[in-house]
Each structure stands twice: as structure tokens, then as C-alpha cells.
Design an enzyme around this catalytic site. Structure first.
Site, mmCIF file in Angstrom:
data_model
loop_
_atom_site.group_PDB
_atom_site.id
_atom_site.type_symbol
_atom_site.label_atom_id
_atom_site.label_comp_id
_atom_site.label_asym_id
_atom_site.label_seq_id
_atom_site.Cartn_x
_atom_site.Cartn_y
_atom_site.Cartn_z
ATOM 1 N N CYS A 129 -26.244 16.242 14.849
ATOM 2 C CA CYS A 129 -26.125 16.809 13.507
ATOM 3 C C CYS A 129 -27.379 16.477 12.682
ATOM 4 O O CYS A 129 -28.463 16.949 12.997
ATOM 5 C CB CYS A 129 -24.842 16.347 12.843
ATOM 6 S SG CYS A 129 -24.382 17.329 11.382
ATOM 7 N N GLU A 136 -18.873 14.422 20.112
ATOM 8 C CA GLU A 136 -17.844 13.376 20.068
ATOM 9 C C GLU A 136 -16.575 13.822 19.342
ATOM 10 O O GLU A 136 -15.549 13.148 19.417
ATOM 11 C CB GLU A 136 -18.404 12.109 19.403
ATOM 12 C CG GLU A 136 -18.658 12.194 17.919
ATOM 13 C CD GLU A 136 -19.922 12.942 17.567
ATOM 14 O OE1 GLU A 136 -20.145 13.158 16.359
ATOM 15 O OE2 GLU A 136 -20.695 13.309 18.477
ATOM 16 N N HIS A 187 -21.012 18.440 16.890
ATOM 17 C CA HIS A 187 -20.605 17.059 17.178
ATOM 18 C C HIS A 187 -19.868 16.999 18.517
ATOM 19 O O HIS A 187 -18.657 17.266 18.577
ATOM 20 C CB HIS A 187 -19.677 16.541 16.074
ATOM 21 C CG HIS A 187 -20.367 16.291 14.775
ATOM 22 N ND1 HIS A 187 -20.867 15.064 14.426
ATOM 23 C CD2 HIS A 187 -20.641 17.126 13.737
ATOM 24 C CE1 HIS A 187 -21.424 15.132 13.226
ATOM 25 N NE2 HIS A 187 -21.300 16.381 12.789
#
Length: 209
Positions: free
Chosen positions: A81, A192, A190
Site C-alpha cells: 500500500c 495480508e 493488502h
């Protein structure tokens, strides 16, 4: 690759990145000073928020130059990001701000009034293959047009498509959503926070290094 340093520069969600690393068998640890990077096999620069503030925090801690030195060693690096945006030469957010200059390009604001799509963009969206094959990259095994989770108001406008690993569409705009340059891999989305496909990216990144 085992010991992964995650840069804590007071701007971003670190917990989910740590958890994703642990899920794939990595040993993540937080660093906030240049000295702490010495024992790292790999480095992750996460981040959510303003470009200028993020860059200022890196400069104040001396981590900006340490990141550049780390990348020059050839060890694996991942930006997420804001951590991807900071790799570029500059940003147009709130006036021009200088970036790390690893990738040639400028960070620009997502256009408003673009098919009534809201900014900031907080949504799942497709990640599309660009000119670079995903084989032997952290995106290997990911199907084209897989959805990943995005949270951002700005995007990376690269000077060339040479390092553009994928793109994502925002209304009429196609923008770079992941970068690959030698040992540098970075995503606007993202991983994750992107379920099994996101964890596969972490697993691939580990296995390829």
C-alpha cells in the site's frame, strides 16, 4: 529466507502483516531503527496513510537510506500500500513530496467523479495480468482477475510499464496494482487482508527467496 523485518514507522497496520508472515512459517520482527535491520533476511515496508508523513518518519529515523542500502544487497523486499507508493520518486499528495526513488514514477490521486466510484477506494477489486508473466513471481499460481482488498486514495503512475506486474481498474483508469523490479516486490492492495489468495502471495514470496 526466515527472519523478516517489518518496518514500524508509526503509520500502518502491522499486526495483520505479522500474522500473515507467521502463517507461512516466517519469523517476523518489528524494526524502527537502521541498526535493527542488520539481522534481517528480508524486509517489508507496510503502511496506510499520507505519503509526506510516512516519508518524513522514515527520514527522521534514518530508515530511508537504510531501506535503499538493504535493497542494494539483493535481499527480498516487499512494499504494501503506502509502502509501495513510497518506492516512487515523488507524490502529488498535498503538494509534491520526494519518495525513495527506487521506481521511476509519481503518486497521483484517484480521479473523483469517475463513474460515481468513491474515493478513498475501500473495496475488493480484480488484479489483472500486465505484460510480465506471473510465473516465478510472488503472484505465481494466482488466477488472473483474482480479487484483492484495497484501501487507498492515491495510485502509482509509473514512467514505464517495465516493472508493472499487474493493473487494476478504477472506472476509466487502469492503474498499477503491483510492481516487480529485481528483488523489489510491492502491492497497492493488502495481501495480508485478502484471504487465501493473499496468503499464497506471502508463501510464494518466501518460497522464491
Amino acid at each position: 529466507m526466515k527472519n523478516v523485518a517489518i518496518i514500524d514507522y508509526s503509520i500502518g497496520n502491522l499486526f495483520s502483516v505479522q500474522q500473515a508472515c507467521k502463517e507461512v512459517g516466517l519469523n517476523p520482527f518489528l524494526v524502527s531503527t537502521p541498526k535493527e535491520l542488520k539481522s534481517a533476511d528480508a524486509l517489508i515496508l507496510p503502511g496506510v496513510g499520507a505519503f509526506a508523513q510516512g516519508m518524513q518518519n522514515l527520514v527522521t529515523s534514518g530508515l530511508d537510506e537504510e531501506i535503499k542500502s538493504f535493497i542494494k544487497t539483493g535481499k527480498p523486499f516487499m512494499g504494501i500500500c503506502l509502502g509501495m507508493q513510497l518506492l516512487l520518486k515523488s507524490s502529488a499528495e498535498f503538494g509534491e513530496s520526494k519518495g525513495l526513488g527506487i521506481i521511476d514514477g509519481i503518486v497521483r490521486k484517484l480521479p473523483d467523479n469517475n463513474k460515481n466510484l468513491p474515493v478513498p477506494k475501500i473495496s475488493w477489486d480484480e488484479v489483472n495480468e500486465k505484460d510480465i508473466s506471473w510465473d516465478n513471481t510472488p503472484l505465481q499460481g494466482i488466477k488472473n482477475k483474482t480479487d484483492f482488498y484495497f484501501v487507498h486514495s492515491y495510485y502509482c503512475d509509473l514512467s514505464s510499464t517495465e516493472n508493472e506486474l499487474s493493473y487494476t481498474t478504477h472506472g476509466e483508469l487502469n492503474y498499477c496494482s503491483s510492481i516487480l523490479k529485481d528483488n523489489v516486490f510491492a502491492t497497492q492492495y493488502h495481501p495480508e487482508k485478502s484471504s487465501k489468495s493473499g496468503l499464497q502471495i506471502y508463501q510464494n514470496w518466501k518460497d522464491l527467496n
